[in-house]
Structure formats: structure tokens, C-alpha cells
Design a protein around this motif. Structure first.
Motif, PDB file in Angstrom:
ATOM      1  N   GLN A  17      -5.754   3.888   9.144  1.00 11.59           N
ATOM      2  CA  GLN A  17      -5.049   2.630   8.909  1.00 11.59           C
ATOM      3  C   GLN A  17      -4.190   2.247  10.110  1.00 11.59           C
ATOM      4  OE1 GLN A  17      -3.014   3.496   5.218  1.00 11.59           O
ATOM      5  NE2 GLN A  17      -4.618   2.519   4.006  1.00 11.59           N
ATOM      6  N   LEU A  18      -3.575   3.233  10.734  1.00 13.28           N
ATOM      7  CA  LEU A  18      -2.733   2.966  11.890  1.00 13.28           C
ATOM      8  C   LEU A  18      -3.569   2.580  13.107  1.00 13.28           C
ATOM      9  CD1 LEU A  18       0.159   2.955  12.947  1.00 13.28           C
ATOM     10  CD2 LEU A  18      -0.096   5.378  13.476  1.00 13.28           C
ATOM     11  N   VAL A  19      -4.610   3.345  13.388  1.00 12.09           N
ATOM     12  CA  VAL A  19      -5.449   3.099  14.565  1.00 12.09           C
ATOM     13  C   VAL A  19      -6.208   1.774  14.433  1.00 12.09           C
ATOM     14  CG1 VAL A  19      -7.475   3.939  15.830  1.00 12.09           C
ATOM     15  CG2 VAL A  19      -5.665   5.521  15.187  1.00 12.09           C
ATOM     16  N   ASN A  20      -6.703   1.467  13.248  1.00 10.41           N
ATOM     17  CA  ASN A  20      -7.469   0.241  13.035  1.00 10.41           C
ATOM     18  C   ASN A  20      -6.580  -0.999  12.945  1.00 10.41           C
ATOM     19  OD1 ASN A  20      -9.821   1.724  13.005  1.00 10.41           O
ATOM     20  ND2 ASN A  20      -9.848   1.921  10.785  1.00 10.41           N
ATOM     21  N   GLY A  21      -5.269  -0.807  12.902  1.00  9.24           N
ATOM     22  CA  GLY A  21      -4.348  -1.933  12.821  1.00  9.24           C
ATOM     23  C   GLY A  21      -4.204  -2.524  11.433  1.00  9.24           C
ATOM     24  N   LYS A  23      -2.371  -1.336   9.061  1.00  6.91           N
ATOM     25  CA  LYS A  23      -0.949  -1.260   8.730  1.00  6.91           C
ATOM     26  C   LYS A  23      -0.187  -0.781   9.949  1.00  6.91           C
ATOM     27  CE  LYS A  23      -1.657  -0.457   3.845  1.00  6.91           C
ATOM     28  NZ  LYS A  23      -1.358   0.358   2.693  1.00  6.91           N
ATOM     29  N   ARG A  24       1.084  -1.149  10.009  1.00  7.37           N
ATOM     30  CA  ARG A  24       1.923  -0.714  11.111  1.00  7.37           C
ATOM     31  C   ARG A  24       2.573   0.622  10.769  1.00  7.37           C
ATOM     32  NH1 ARG A  24       5.149  -6.146  12.269  1.00  7.37           N
ATOM     33  NH2 ARG A  24       6.771  -4.733  11.670  1.00  7.37           N
ATOM     34  N   LEU A  25       3.084   1.276  11.805  1.00  5.31           N
ATOM     35  CA  LEU A  25       3.689   2.591  11.661  1.00  5.31           C
ATOM     36  C   LEU A  25       4.816   2.584  10.637  1.00  5.31           C
ATOM     37  CD1 LEU A  25       3.964   5.545  12.638  1.00  5.31           C
ATOM     38  CD2 LEU A  25       5.505   4.691  14.405  1.00  5.31           C
ATOM     39  N   ALA A  26       5.724   1.657  10.760  1.00  6.68           N
ATOM     40  CA  ALA A  26       6.871   1.595   9.844  1.00  6.68           C
ATOM     41  C   ALA A  26       6.419   1.375   8.404  1.00  6.68           C
ATOM     42  CB  ALA A  26       7.828   0.495  10.279  1.00  6.68           C
ATOM     43  N   GLN A  27       5.416   0.547   8.221  1.00  7.80           N
ATOM     44  CA  GLN A  27       4.915   0.259   6.877  1.00  7.80           C
ATOM     45  C   GLN A  27       4.318   1.511   6.240  1.00  7.80           C
ATOM     46  OE1 GLN A  27       1.894  -2.768   6.802  1.00  7.80           O
ATOM     47  NE2 GLN A  27       1.852  -2.875   4.568  1.00  7.80           N
ATOM     48  N   GLU A  31       5.704   3.365   2.864  1.00  2.00           N
ATOM     49  CA  GLU A  31       4.832   3.483   1.689  1.00  2.00           C
ATOM     50  C   GLU A  31       4.641   4.923   1.243  1.00  2.00           C
ATOM     51  OE1 GLU A  31       1.130   1.560   2.463  1.00  2.00           O
ATOM     52  OE2 GLU A  31       2.003  -0.438   2.497  1.00  2.00           O
ATOM     53  N   HIS A  32       4.545   5.831   2.212  1.00  7.51           N
ATOM     54  CA  HIS A  32       4.234   7.224   1.878  1.00  7.51           C
ATOM     55  C   HIS A  32       5.421   8.161   2.060  1.00  7.51           C
ATOM     56  CE1 HIS A  32       0.040   6.155   1.474  1.00  7.51           C
ATOM     57  NE2 HIS A  32       0.060   5.586   2.662  1.00  7.51           N
ATOM     58  N   ASP A  33       6.600   7.586   2.389  1.00 11.30           N
ATOM     59  CA  ASP A  33       7.804   8.380   2.601  1.00 11.30           C
ATOM     60  C   ASP A  33       7.563   9.466   3.654  1.00 11.30           C
ATOM     61  OD1 ASP A  33      10.005  10.491   0.661  1.00 11.30           O
ATOM     62  OD2 ASP A  33      10.472   9.064   2.247  1.00 11.30           O
ATOM     63  N   LEU A  34       7.088   9.026   4.825  1.00 11.84           N
ATOM     64  CA  LEU A  34       6.768   9.937   5.924  1.00 11.84           C
ATOM     65  C   LEU A  34       7.655   9.661   7.126  1.00 11.84           C
ATOM     66  CD1 LEU A  34       2.883   9.565   5.794  1.00 11.84           C
ATOM     67  CD2 LEU A  34       4.214  11.496   4.958  1.00 11.84           C
ATOM     68  N   CYS A  35       7.838  10.669   7.952  1.00 13.48           N
ATOM     69  CA  CYS A  35       8.585  10.557   9.200  1.00 13.48           C
ATOM     70  C   CYS A  35       7.680   9.930  10.261  1.00 13.48           C
ATOM     71  CB  CYS A  35       9.042  11.950   9.620  1.00 13.48           C
ATOM     72  SG  CYS A  35       9.855  11.984  11.215  1.00 13.48           S
ATOM     73  N   GLU A  36       8.243   9.039  11.072  1.00 14.12           N
ATOM     74  CA  GLU A  36       7.442   8.383  12.104  1.00 14.12           C
ATOM     75  C   GLU A  36       6.851   9.384  13.091  1.00 14.12           C
ATOM     76  OE1 GLU A  36       9.642   4.019  12.222  1.00 14.12           O
ATOM     77  OE2 GLU A  36       9.312   5.120  14.082  1.00 14.12           O
ATOM     78  N   THR A  37       7.605  10.413  13.418  1.00 17.13           N
ATOM     79  CA  THR A  37       7.122  11.424  14.350  1.00 17.13           C
ATOM     80  C   THR A  37       5.863  12.104  13.813  1.00 17.13           C
ATOM     81  OG1 THR A  37       9.400  11.822  15.031  1.00 17.13           O
ATOM     82  CG2 THR A  37       7.772  13.492  15.645  1.00 17.13           C
ATOM     83  N   LEU A  38       5.863  12.400  12.530  1.00 13.81           N
ATOM     84  CA  LEU A  38       4.713  13.042  11.910  1.00 13.81           C
ATOM     85  C   LEU A  38       3.485  12.141  11.978  1.00 13.81           C
ATOM     86  CD1 LEU A  38       3.541  15.385  10.204  1.00 13.81           C
ATOM     87  CD2 LEU A  38       4.316  14.128   8.188  1.00 13.81           C
TER      88      LEU A  38
END
Length: 107
Positions: A17-21, A23-27, A31-38
Motif C-alpha cells: 500500500q505504501l509503495v503503490n501510493g 496510502k501515505r505513511l502517516a495514514q 490505521e494500524h497503530d504502527l511506528c513510522e520507523t517500523l
């Protein structure tokens, strides 16, 4: 905070989803309660290895745990289904014998 373990398919889904554009990183992080670094690390791994990401020795443990959990879930479902079949079989035998009628108390 309890450490969460993410399965290979989940990582692939997020990275795609991130690579294909889509969804954006922050989104994705919200949505999944994840750290941006991860998520960035997952993206880098996906860009490096593609669909084969998380299959090597480092990720094999996660895949094995996912498989073990899946087996445990399926065994539990099989056990529940077996109990249900036995219950219904017994209920059918009881109905065929006429054992489901309430007692008449001699009347």
C-alpha cells in the motif's frame, strides 16, 4: 507495552500500500497503530526483496509462528465442529426415538 508480532502477509500488505501510493505513511501508521520507523523499515525490505521479503532466515521464524498459529486455530475449529456433529447426531437420535416429548405426569 506488549511487543506485537506481525505476520508476513500483514507486512506485505502494508508495504504494498505504501509503495503503490494507495496510502501515505502517516495514514497507515494511524490505521494500524504502527511506528513510522517500523513501516519505513518494512518498505525498505519490500523494495529490496519484493514479494520474497521476510522469507529468509530472519523472517522464517515469523512465518513458522504464523503457520503454527494457523494450525492451532484450525485444530480448535475442527474440535468445535466435531463436538457440534456429535451433539446434533445425539439430538437426532433422541428425536427419532420420541424422547423429546415432555413427561405427561400420568395424565
Amino acid at each position: 507495552m506488549k511487543r506485537r508480532i506481525f505476520g508476513r502477509e500483514f507486512k506485505l500488505q502494508v508495504a504494498r500500500q505504501l509503495v503503490n501510493g494507495e496510502k501515505r505513511l502517516a495514514q497507515l501508521c494511524r490505521e494500524h497503530d504502527l511506528c513510522e520507523t517500523l513501516v519505513r523499515r518494512w518498505r525498505e525490505q519490500y523494495e529490496q526483496d519484493g514479494e520474497d521479503a521476510w522469507l529468509e532466515a530472519g523472517g522464517a521464524g515469523y512465518v513458522a509462528r504464523d503457520a503454527e498459529q494457523r494450525i492451532a486455530d484450525l485444530e480448535a475449529a475442527l474440535g468445535r465442529a466435531h463436538l457440534e456433529v456429535e451433539f446434533l447426531r445425539h439430538a437426532l437420535q433422541t428425536v427419532r426415538k420420541g424422547g423429546s416429548r415432555p413427561p405427561s405426569n400420568g395424565r
